[in-house]
Design an enzyme around this catalytic site. Structure first.
Site, mmCIF file in Angstrom:
data_model
loop_
_atom_site.group_PDB
_atom_site.id
_atom_site.type_symbol
_atom_site.label_atom_id
_atom_site.label_comp_id
_atom_site.label_asym_id
_atom_site.label_seq_id
_atom_site.Cartn_x
_atom_site.Cartn_y
_atom_site.Cartn_z
ATOM 1 N N HIS A 97 0.823 -1.218 0.000
ATOM 2 C CA HIS A 97 0.000 0.000 0.000
ATOM 3 C C HIS A 97 0.855 1.265 0.000
ATOM 4 O O HIS A 97 0.333 2.362 -0.142
ATOM 5 C CB HIS A 97 -1.018 -0.010 1.144
ATOM 6 C CG HIS A 97 -0.476 0.343 2.488
ATOM 7 N ND1 HIS A 97 -0.266 -0.590 3.485
ATOM 8 C CD2 HIS A 97 -0.104 1.527 3.014
ATOM 9 C CE1 HIS A 97 0.196 0.026 4.554
ATOM 10 N NE2 HIS A 97 0.312 1.298 4.296
ATOM 11 N N ASP A 128 -0.267 -7.529 1.508
ATOM 12 C CA ASP A 128 0.280 -6.169 1.542
ATOM 13 C C ASP A 128 1.798 -6.229 1.720
ATOM 14 O O ASP A 128 2.324 -6.015 2.814
ATOM 15 C CB ASP A 128 -0.389 -5.397 2.690
ATOM 16 C CG ASP A 128 -0.078 -3.918 2.653
ATOM 17 O OD1 ASP A 128 0.522 -3.455 1.663
ATOM 18 O OD2 ASP A 128 -0.446 -3.229 3.627
ATOM 19 N N SER A 148 4.081 2.419 8.233
ATOM 20 C CA SER A 148 3.786 1.390 7.235
ATOM 21 C C SER A 148 5.036 0.918 6.529
ATOM 22 O O SER A 148 5.890 1.728 6.180
ATOM 23 C CB SER A 148 2.888 1.973 6.142
ATOM 24 O OG SER A 148 1.563 1.879 6.497
#
Ligand SMILES: *[C@@H]1O[C@H](CO)[C@@H](O)[C@H](O)[C@H]1NC(C)=O
Ligand SMILES: *[C@@H]1O[C@H](CO)[C@@H](O)[C@H](O)[C@H]1NC(C)=O
Ligand SMILES: *[C@@H]1O[C@H](CO)[C@@H](O)[C@H](O)[C@H]1NC(C)=O
Length: 258
Positions: A69, A115, A199
């Site tokens: 992502h 992901d 992230s």
């Protein structure tokens, strides 16, 4: 159920300039400078002039792992920053451009399945005490590693919309959860964990290997505690080996999905 609540990806278009709080990745502490030489700060310069940040970690002299992502749709360039502790200490920082991005072909941007993403760097980096790779966890016996650490430059306080200038880390304990196992995730619960901007960073456990990639968190409970989810690296070993094996030597520079 908690899991069906809104999922929040841990990436924001955060700025590293301006006001910052000397706080923590939710509930953590500043890392000993350069104690995590595999840590990478990913910088994406967007077409609209903004800069987005994600974490990542160095696997080889020309490969970085991060979350799928973190792949922005419209960006001019991707750069990885290596050897960073304090983002203001520019002299310590090595910048390398990304040649090619390899998001997992089954990444689903709706539910964040698969992901995980590999980044091939334009040039090989020289390892030194501030820049060196981390090994990935093996398939193992399927048991959960116990004590783990997450690190990143992400937002350190739920009221704060800025990245932290120095690398933060926090200890977490993984929870045994059927849903997470089925989704190929490691999960932890509590007040402490990665925040927005973290992230793509690594979940590093007791043997010093990378077990997971910071992916998303669940909606906070009334007491502020949350579920944090990490892509389970051992489930993707074949894919990782294939990309690195087939794309590792010099290849044409273009972004495409595998
Ligand atoms: C992505 O996830 C959503 C929500 O789970 C699902 O409805 C959709 O079919 C998935 N897309 C693909 C291509 O698998
Ligand atoms: C964040 O803001 C809310 C509402 O203004 C406040 O109640 C809370 O204490 C703040 N939290 C922190 C960690 O500063
Ligand atoms: C965090 O984990 C490390 C390594 O497992 C341990 O040495 C350290 O004492 C822990 N710190 C805290 C605050 O629990």
């Amino acid at each position: 159920m908690f899991f069906q609540c809104k999922l929040v990806i841990l990436m924001l278009a955060l700025t590293l300039d301006g006001q910052v709080y000397a706080e923590k990745i939710f509930g953590g502490h500043e890392a000993v400078p350069h104690s995590r030489p595999y840590m990478v700060l990913l910088e994406q310069h967007m077409n609209d002039g903004r800069t987005k940040h994600c974490g990542g970690f160095l696997l080889k002299e020309d490969f970085v792992m991060t979350a799928a992502h973190c792949q922005a749709d419209y960006f001019r360039s991707d750069t990885v920053l290596l050897g960073v502790h304090d983002v203001h200490k520019i002299k310590e920082i090595r910048r390398v451009s990304v040649e090619q991005t390899f998001p997992h072909k089954d990444y689903n941007a709706t539910d964040f399945k698969n992901d995980i993403m590999l980044l091939k760097l334009k040039s090989k980096v020289q390892f030194n005490k501030n820049v060196s790779p981390i090994a990935l966890a093996d398939q193992g016996d399927g048991s959960l590693p116990k004590s783990c650490i997450v690190s990143g430059w992400g937002r350190s306080n739920r009221n704060n919309s800025y990245m932290t200038p120095t690398l933060m880390e926090v200890n977490i304990t993984l929870t045994d959860n059927e849903w997470c196992a089925k989704e190929k995730l490691y999960c932890s619960e509590g007040l402490n964990g990665p925040g927005e901007g973290d992230s793509g960073g690594p979940l590093v456990c007791e043997d010093g290997k990378a077990y997971g990639v910071v992916s998303f968190s669940g909606k906070p409970n009334s007491d502020g505690s949350q579920m944090y989810c990490f892509t389970k690296i051992p489930e993707y070993k074949k894919w990782i080996d294939w990309i690195i094996g087939h794309k590792g030597s010099s290849s044409n520079a273009s972004n495409h999905n595998i």
